[in-house]
Design an enzyme around this catalytic site. Structure first.
Site, PDB file in Angstrom:
ATOM      1  N   LYS A   1      23.029  19.946 -12.763  1.00  0.00           N
ATOM      2  CA  LYS A   1      21.846  19.701 -11.819  1.00  0.00           C
ATOM      3  C   LYS A   1      20.794  19.216 -12.671  1.00  0.00           C
ATOM      4  O   LYS A   1      19.802  20.007 -13.229  1.00  0.00           O
ATOM      5  CB  LYS A   1      21.410  20.867 -11.154  1.00  0.00           C
ATOM      6  CG  LYS A   1      20.970  20.839  -9.833  1.00  0.00           C
ATOM      7  CD  LYS A   1      20.940  22.202  -8.834  1.00  0.00           C
ATOM      8  CE  LYS A   1      19.802  22.200  -7.857  1.00  0.00           C
ATOM      9  NZ  LYS A   1      19.861  20.895  -6.887  1.00  0.00           N
TER      10      LYS A   1
HETATM   11  N1  PMP Z   1      24.740  19.125  -3.952  1.00  0.00           N
HETATM   12  C1  PMP Z   1      23.810  18.491  -4.554  1.00  0.00           C
HETATM   13  C2  PMP Z   1      23.369  17.241  -4.976  1.00  0.00           C
HETATM   14  C3  PMP Z   1      22.555  19.545  -4.644  1.00  0.00           C
HETATM   15  O1  PMP Z   1      21.374  19.280  -5.220  1.00  0.00           O
HETATM   16  C4  PMP Z   1      22.861  20.768  -4.079  1.00  0.00           C
HETATM   17  C5  PMP Z   1      21.505  21.844  -4.005  1.00  0.00           C
HETATM   18  N2  PMP Z   1      21.533  22.491  -5.082  1.00  0.00           N
HETATM   19  C6  PMP Z   1      23.923  21.077  -3.227  1.00  0.00           C
HETATM   20  C7  PMP Z   1      24.860  20.283  -3.371  1.00  0.00           C
HETATM   21  C8  PMP Z   1      24.162  22.696  -2.797  1.00  0.00           C
HETATM   22  O2  PMP Z   1      24.053  23.398  -4.067  1.00  0.00           O
HETATM   23  P1  PMP Z   1      23.485  25.002  -3.662  1.00  0.00           P
HETATM   24  O3  PMP Z   1      24.299  25.443  -2.408  1.00  0.00           O
HETATM   25  O4  PMP Z   1      24.077  25.662  -4.712  1.00  0.00           O
HETATM   26  O5  PMP Z   1      22.118  24.845  -3.379  1.00  0.00           O
END
Ligand code: PMP
Length: 304
Positions: free
Chosen positions: A152
């Protein structure tokens, strides 16, 4: 707003960082989005240690050293939430390659890392809570072959941002990015689920972030007796789905009621989506044993 920066809690206005910081120029920052929920007596920070583990993996993928332990970061997060007087919050920790050299040819240890943690009240991510519209064909996800595909990292979000902006320009609420083979990948900052004949389907994590909400929904769906399948999903399967929804920390469980101009489930939120949305909201507000029994791993702290 009070922000934790490199170990000290300070006013936002006093958080200064050079305009020549590496992270600003090249997107070399790892970050997380975490939510805190008011459960009445407690403030529950949902799956905080899982988010911190992913933050550490993202920073490691960038080669940024983290000089704080998970416990340090956990204490810092709880302090930021408490000192800003928040009971519901969106929490944003970020670890960035700071000022020093602007070369790409450097060891990140040459530059001073910057660690900041902010928190604010961020209600619904999308304005249309009762069902959003999605559009395909406006962007591709960063390749599944790319080194940073599971990190991320700020730089990757420029691609997602442009796709999302293109979707809005075409009148939709959000973009659904495809992978390099044309299969469904994910939205700009959320995973996607389809429901067909009572079975849940979601793309593999080959070209999608392994979302913590995605994982929670899969666990909850299994507990509710649904079969959940991961695989390569075509745009056609999206068009033919009985129900569609997005999952993510920011958007939680967001129903999709229109895809590429076609209504999904007659434009109404489907029963399965509604049921999982309810289960999710119960799980995130709870520090009960049911939650830990299903390995949702909620961490909570008592509000001051
Ligand atoms: N895909 C992307 C590209 C994201 O930025 C996020 C947000 N973090 C998610 C999926 C969903 O991840 P999470 O459920 O861990 O927030």
């Amino acid at each position: 707003m009070k922000i934790w920066m490199n170990g000290t809690l300070i006013d936002e206005e006093q958080c200064c960082i050079s305009v020549l910081s590496h992270g600003l120029h090249y997107g070399t920052s790892a970050f997380e989005g975490i939510r805190a929920y008011d459960s009445g007596s407690d403030v529950v920070i949902f799956r905080m240690m899982d988010h911190l583990a992913r933050l550490r993996r993202s920073a490691a993928a960038l080669g940024v050293p983290v000089h704080y332990s998970d416990e340090d970061l956990r204490d810092a997060i709880t302090t930021v939430v408490r000192e800003n007087g928040l009971r519901c919050a969106y929490i944003r920790p970020l670890i960035s390659i700071g000022p020093g050299s602007l070369s790409l040819n450097l060891s990140s240890a040459d530059n001073q890392p910057v660690v900041v943690i902010a928190a604010w009240d961020w209600g619904s991510y999308f304005s249309a809570d009762q069902g959003i519209s999605l559009i395909t064909g406006v962007g591709r996800r960063v390749s599944s072959q790319a080194q940073l595909r599971q990190a991320k990292v700020s730089g990757a979000y420029a691609n997602a941002y442009v796709a999302s902006a293109a979707a809005r320009e075409k009148g939709a609420d959000e973009a659904l990015l495809l992978d390099e083979s044309g299969f469904l990948a994910e939205a700009s900052a959320a995973n996607i689920f389809l429901v067909k004949n009572g079975i849940l389907m979601t793309p593999t994590c080959r070209a999608a972030l392994a979302g913590i909400t995605r994982d929670t929904i899969m666990t909850l769906a299994n507990h509710l007796g649904y079969d959940v399948q991961e695989g390569d999903l075509s745009v056609k399967s999206l068009h033919e789905a009985d129900e569609v929804f997005l999952t993510g920390t920011a958007c939680q469980v967001t129903p999709v009621t229109n895809v590429d101009g076609r209504t999904v489930n007659g434009g109404n939120v489907g029963d399965v989506t509604r049921q999982l949305q309810c289960s999710y909201l119960t799980a995130v507000h709870s520090s009960s044993s049911f939650v830990s029994n299903v390995c949702v791993g909620t961490d909570s702290f008592r509000a001051a």
